[in-house]
Motif scaffolding. Structure first.
Motif, mmCIF file in Angstrom:
data_model
loop_
_atom_site.group_PDB
_atom_site.id
_atom_site.type_symbol
_atom_site.label_atom_id
_atom_site.label_comp_id
_atom_site.label_asym_id
_atom_site.label_seq_id
_atom_site.Cartn_x
_atom_site.Cartn_y
_atom_site.Cartn_z
ATOM 1 N N GLU A 265 0.972 -1.231 0.013
ATOM 2 C CA GLU A 265 0.038 0.066 0.192
ATOM 3 C C GLU A 265 0.944 1.190 -0.047
ATOM 4 N N PHE A 266 1.845 1.175 0.902
ATOM 5 C CA PHE A 266 2.726 2.476 1.025
ATOM 6 C C PHE A 266 3.346 2.579 -0.094
ATOM 7 N N PHE A 267 4.096 1.763 -0.795
ATOM 8 C CA PHE A 267 4.605 1.989 -2.291
ATOM 9 C C PHE A 267 3.629 2.359 -3.422
ATOM 10 N N LEU A 268 2.684 1.788 -3.158
ATOM 11 C CA LEU A 268 1.737 2.042 -4.404
ATOM 12 C C LEU A 268 1.109 3.450 -4.293
ATOM 13 N N VAL A 269 0.905 4.072 -2.962
ATOM 14 C CA VAL A 269 0.612 5.483 -2.846
ATOM 15 C C VAL A 269 1.692 6.220 -3.281
ATOM 16 N N ARG A 270 2.848 6.024 -2.991
ATOM 17 C CA ARG A 270 3.930 6.765 -3.202
ATOM 18 C C ARG A 270 4.091 7.151 -4.759
ATOM 19 N N LYS A 271 3.929 5.717 -5.357
ATOM 20 C CA LYS A 271 4.226 5.628 -6.687
ATOM 21 C C LYS A 271 3.189 6.575 -7.567
ATOM 22 N N ILE A 272 1.968 6.571 -6.965
ATOM 23 C CA ILE A 272 0.661 7.252 -7.723
ATOM 24 C C ILE A 272 1.166 8.803 -7.625
ATOM 25 N N ARG A 273 1.399 9.086 -6.161
ATOM 26 C CA ARG A 273 1.737 10.675 -5.852
ATOM 27 C C ARG A 273 2.786 11.133 -6.932
ATOM 28 N N ASP B 58 -6.782 6.637 -17.875
ATOM 29 C CA ASP B 58 -6.635 7.619 -17.086
ATOM 30 C C ASP B 58 -8.323 8.050 -16.560
ATOM 31 N N GLU B 59 -9.261 8.210 -17.278
ATOM 32 C CA GLU B 59 -10.556 8.489 -16.767
ATOM 33 C C GLU B 59 -10.995 7.550 -16.044
ATOM 34 N N PHE B 60 -10.712 6.232 -16.378
ATOM 35 C CA PHE B 60 -11.068 4.886 -15.632
ATOM 36 C C PHE B 60 -10.308 4.779 -14.389
ATOM 37 N N MET B 61 -9.232 4.930 -14.447
ATOM 38 C CA MET B 61 -8.629 4.744 -13.015
ATOM 39 C C MET B 61 -8.198 5.889 -12.192
ATOM 40 N N GLY B 62 -8.529 7.187 -12.851
ATOM 41 C CA GLY B 62 -8.408 8.506 -12.089
ATOM 42 C C GLY B 62 -8.916 8.406 -10.517
ATOM 43 N N PRO B 63 -10.364 7.986 -10.576
ATOM 44 C CA PRO B 63 -10.840 8.051 -9.243
ATOM 45 C C PRO B 63 -10.091 6.971 -8.204
ATOM 46 N N LEU B 68 -6.696 6.630 -3.634
ATOM 47 C CA LEU B 68 -5.631 6.062 -2.603
ATOM 48 C C LEU B 68 -4.691 7.134 -2.314
ATOM 49 N N THR B 69 -4.418 8.209 -2.857
ATOM 50 C CA THR B 69 -3.712 9.210 -2.333
ATOM 51 C C THR B 69 -4.135 10.126 -1.626
ATOM 52 N N GLY B 70 -5.519 10.145 -1.684
ATOM 53 C CA GLY B 70 -6.290 11.116 -0.633
ATOM 54 C C GLY B 70 -6.540 12.418 -0.789
ATOM 55 N N SER B 71 -5.943 12.851 -2.026
ATOM 56 C CA SER B 71 -5.988 14.166 -2.460
ATOM 57 C C SER B 71 -7.330 15.007 -2.513
ATOM 58 N N ALA B 74 -12.231 14.441 2.209
ATOM 59 C CA ALA B 74 -12.484 14.728 3.585
ATOM 60 C C ALA B 74 -13.779 14.090 4.078
ATOM 61 N N GLY B 75 -13.988 13.720 5.374
ATOM 62 C CA GLY B 75 -15.453 13.363 5.557
ATOM 63 C C GLY B 75 -15.481 11.857 5.313
ATOM 64 N N ILE B 76 -16.438 11.222 4.681
ATOM 65 C CA ILE B 76 -16.761 9.829 4.493
ATOM 66 C C ILE B 76 -15.506 9.275 3.686
ATOM 67 N N ALA B 77 -15.399 10.009 2.607
ATOM 68 C CA ALA B 77 -14.431 9.490 1.675
ATOM 69 C C ALA B 77 -12.976 9.132 2.405
ATOM 70 N N GLY B 78 -12.574 10.180 3.198
ATOM 71 C CA GLY B 78 -11.381 9.927 4.003
ATOM 72 C C GLY B 78 -11.404 8.630 4.988
ATOM 73 N N THR B 79 -12.654 8.630 5.420
ATOM 74 C CA THR B 79 -12.879 7.376 6.482
ATOM 75 C C THR B 79 -12.513 6.252 5.732
ATOM 76 N N ALA B 80 -13.128 6.083 4.489
ATOM 77 C CA ALA B 80 -13.229 4.961 3.825
ATOM 78 C C ALA B 80 -11.910 4.874 3.381
ATOM 79 N N ARG B 81 -10.911 5.641 2.991
ATOM 80 C CA ARG B 81 -9.574 5.524 2.663
ATOM 81 C C ARG B 81 -8.845 4.760 3.713
ATOM 82 N N ILE B 82 -9.008 5.543 4.981
ATOM 83 C CA ILE B 82 -8.185 4.926 6.118
ATOM 84 C C ILE B 82 -8.851 3.225 6.444
ATOM 85 N N LEU B 83 -10.115 3.213 6.060
ATOM 86 C CA LEU B 83 -10.632 1.917 6.274
ATOM 87 C C LEU B 83 -10.163 0.710 5.297
ATOM 88 N N VAL B 84 -9.765 1.176 4.087
ATOM 89 C CA VAL B 84 -9.452 0.206 3.072
ATOM 90 C C VAL B 84 -7.968 -0.049 3.296
#
Lengths: 278, 241
Positions: A265-273, B58-63, B68-71, B74-84
C-alpha cells in the motif's frame, strides 16, 4: 491529530471489527455431518500415558464422541437382515507416541462370543470396506483389522485383501480390553501410532485415514451364536485423524502477510503521488 | 457518480444481485466460483470498453488514484480510505491464516454418482417381455434381495439403509433410474459396488456383486419390477421413442 481524524480512525476500526466478525460467522460452514451421524473420529492430543486397556478411564468422559450408524453386512452372500448393534460412539486420544480408541455400544447381553473390530485402509491404495474386497476397475490395497472378542480377552492384529484372506499378522501390535455393564460394551483398542510393520496402518498426526467398524452379538439363540463371521453389524468407511500439535509458525506467516500488504500500500500510494507530480 | 468507475461498480453490483438472487428463482443456484468468474468477466469487459472508447485509462483509473492518494478528500471518503488501508492488510493476514491453519474437516469427496458404464453394458435391451407375470416376479425378487437397503417402497429407506455411506439409491427420485437406461441398471446390479470406476469410489459401496448370486434373467426382471414399483420409466434413445 484533530478530533475529526480520531473520529474517522475510530469509525474505521469499528467497521473493521464488525466486518471481520460478520465474515467469520458466514465463513465457518457447519461441519459436514452425515445425514445420521458423524463423519470423522478425532484422536485428541493429550499429555502423559493414553488410557490403554482401561475402558473406564476418567479421560474418556471428557471427550465428545463421534457417532456412526451401523447396518447389517450385506456385501457378502452370507448375510443377515437384522443386527443387534445399531450404532457406536467412538472416542480417541493420542500422546504423539501411542493411541487409544474407545468403542461404546449397546448390546443387551454379555456373551462369550461378543466381538468388536476396527478396520483401517493401509498405505495409499484405496481398499474396499468389506475386508479389502477385490474391485473390478481399481487396484485396491490391504486393510488392517483390529479384532477383539470377549472370550479371547485380547486383541488380534489382522490383515485382509478380499474374501477369505483374513489372517492374523505375525507381529501383534494391538492390545484391547472390554467392559460390559447395564447393556453397554466399552471396548478400548490401543497401539503405537507408528509400527515397523508394513501391514499395519500408520497414523501420522494431522493426516486423515479411513476407518470402519464391525460388531458381533455373540448371544446363543436356539443353540447357535446369533452373529458370526460375515453375519455382523458394519459401518461404512469414515475418517480418523490424530490431532496435530499446535503450530505457532502460522502466526509468523500471518504477520508477514500483513506487513507485506501494508508495504505494498505504502509503495503504491507513493508511486501514484510521484506519477501525479511528474 | 457519473464516472466510468462508478458505472462499472453499479454494473458489478447489479450483476451480482442478478446472478445470486434473481437467477435462482428460475434455475439452480450458481456456485460461488462461477459467480466470481462472471463478475471478473464483467469487470474485464467494462475495462476494455472504457479504455478503448474516449477518455481512456486515466478517466477509468483516475478516481482510484485520487482515492488512494487522498487528494482533496475529507469526511466519509477520508474515512473509507483509512478503512481500506487498514482492512486490506488484515484481509491478507486472514487469508494467510485460513490457508495455513490445519483444517478439522475431512478431505472433500467428489463422488460421481452415475459414472459411465463399461462398453459391453451400453445399449443392451431387456430380453424379457414386459408382462404382468415378469413384473410380479421382478417385484418378488426385489423384495427378497434389494428391499433391505433400497426399501419396500423403492425409496432407498430400507431397514439397513441408515448405516451406509453413500446411502442406497432412491428409485422413486426422478434423478435416479428415470435418468438411466435398463442396460445401466443391469451393469450396476450385476457388478455391484466393486464394479464402479475410480471416480465413483467403489471402495465405499455396499452394493453386492449380484452376478455371484443371481442369474441374468432374475436381474432383468428385478429391473422391470423396480421401474414399475417406483412408478418410473427407463430412459430410452430418442430414435426409439
Amino acid at each position: 491529530m484533530g478530533y475529526k481524524k480520531i473520529f474517522n480512525v475510530a469509525l474505521g476500526l469499528t467497521l473493521i471489527v464488525t466486518g471481520v466478525g460478520v465474515s467469520c460467522v458466514f465463513a465457518s460452514d457447519p461441519p459436514p455431518e452425515g445425514e445420521t451421524g458423524s463423519v470423522a473420529v478425532r484422536l485428541f492430543l493429550t499429555e502423559g500415558a493414553v488410557p490403554a486397556d482401561d475402558p473406564n478411564a476418567a479421560v474418556w468422559n471428557t471427550i465428545e464422541p463421534a457417532e456412526f450408524k451401523l447396518a447389517p453386512q450385506v456385501h457378502w452372500p452370507d448375510r443377515i437382515q437384522e443386527v443387534t448393534v445399531k450404532s457406536v460412539n467412538v472416542r480417541g486420544v493420542h500422546n504423539g507416541q501411542d493411541m487409544a480408541i474407545l468403542l461404546e455400544y449397546a448390546d443387551p447381553s454379555e456373551d462369550a462370543a461378543d466381538a468388536a473390530a476396527v478396520e483401517f485402509m493401509v498405505g495409499d491404495k484405496m481398499a474396499h470396506f468389506a475386508h479389502g474386497q477385490e474391485m473390478l476397475q481399481v487396484e485396491g490395497g490391504d486393510v488392517n483389522i483390529w479384532y477383539w472378542k470377549k472370550e479371547h480377552g485380547k486383541a488380534t492384529d489382522m490383515t485382509a485383501k478380499g474374501f477369505k484372506t483374513l489372517r492374523p499378522q505375525e507381529n501383534q501390535d494391538v492390545s484391547a480390553s472390554g467392559f460390559w455393564r447395564d447393556g453397554t460394551w466399552r471396548v478400548v483398542f490401543s497401539r503405537p501410532l507408528q509400527t515397523p510393520d508394513e501391514l499395519d496402518v500408520q497414523v501420522t498426526p494431522g493426516e486423515w485415514r479411513n476407518v470402519a467398524f464391525a460388531f458381533w452379538d455373540g448371544e446363543i439363540v436356539d443353540g447357535a451364536v446369533k452373529e458370526k463371521g460375515s453375519q455382523k453389524a458394519v459401518s461404512s468407511w469414515w475418517y480418523i485423524r490424530a490431532e496435530p500439535p499446535p503450530d505457532n509458525s502460522i502466526y509468523g506467516y500471518v504477520v508477514l502477510g500483513i506487513v507485506l500488504a501494508a508495504g505494498f500500500e505504502f509503495f503504491l500510494v507513493r508511486k501514484i503521488r510521484r506519477g501525479n507530480e511528474s | 457518480m457519473k464516472g466510468p468507475l462508478a458505472k462499472t461498480a453499479i454494473l458489478l453490483v447489479g450483476m451480482y444481485v442478478f446472478l445470486k438472487f434473481i437467477l435462482p428463482l428460475f434455475t439452480a443456484p450458481l456456485p460461488a466460483s462461477l459467480i466470481f468468474l462472471y463478475l471478473a468477466l464483467t469487470f474485464a469487459s467494462a475495462m476494455i470498453f472504457y479504455t478503448m472508447s474516449g477518455g481512456g485509462l486515466d478517466e477509468f483509473m483516475g478516481p482510484v488514484g485520487r482515492f488512494l492518494t487522498g487528494s482533496g478528500q475529507a469526511g466519509i471518503a477520508g474515512t473509507a480510505r483509512i478503512l481500506v488501508f487498514i482492512l486490506f492488510p488484515l484481509l491478507v493476514g486472514w487469508q494467510a491464516y485460513t490457508r495455513l491453519a490445519p483444517s478439522d474437516m475431512p478431505p472433500a469427496e467428489n463422488r460421481t454418482i452415475h459414472p459411465a458404464p463399461p462398453g459391453e453394458f451400453v445399449g443392451l435391451a431387456n430380453p424379457y417381455p414386459r408382462t404382468q407375470e415378469n413384473i410380479m416376479m421382478g417385484k418378488g425378487l426385489y423384495a427378497a434381495f434389494c428391499s433391505p437397503c433400497h426399501g419396500a417402497n423403492f425409496d432407498g429407506k430400507g431397514p439397513a439403509a441408515v448405516g451406509f455411506n453413500p446411502p442406497p439409491a432412491n428409485f422413486s427420485d426422478p434423478g435416479t433410474i428415470a435418468q438411466l437406461q435398463e442396460s445401466y441398471l443391469f451393469w450396476r446390479i450385476k457388478k455391484g459396488g466393486v464394479g464402479l470406476p475410480v471416480e465413483a469410489m467403489p471402495w465405499k459401496s455396499a452394493m453386492p456383486r449380484w452376478e455371484v448370486e443371481l442369474p441374468d434373467e432374475w436381474i432383468w426382471k428385478i429391473i422391470m419390477g423396480e421401474y414399475d414399483g417406483a412408478g418410473q420409466s427407463p430412459r430410452t434413445w430418442e430414435e426409439e421413442e
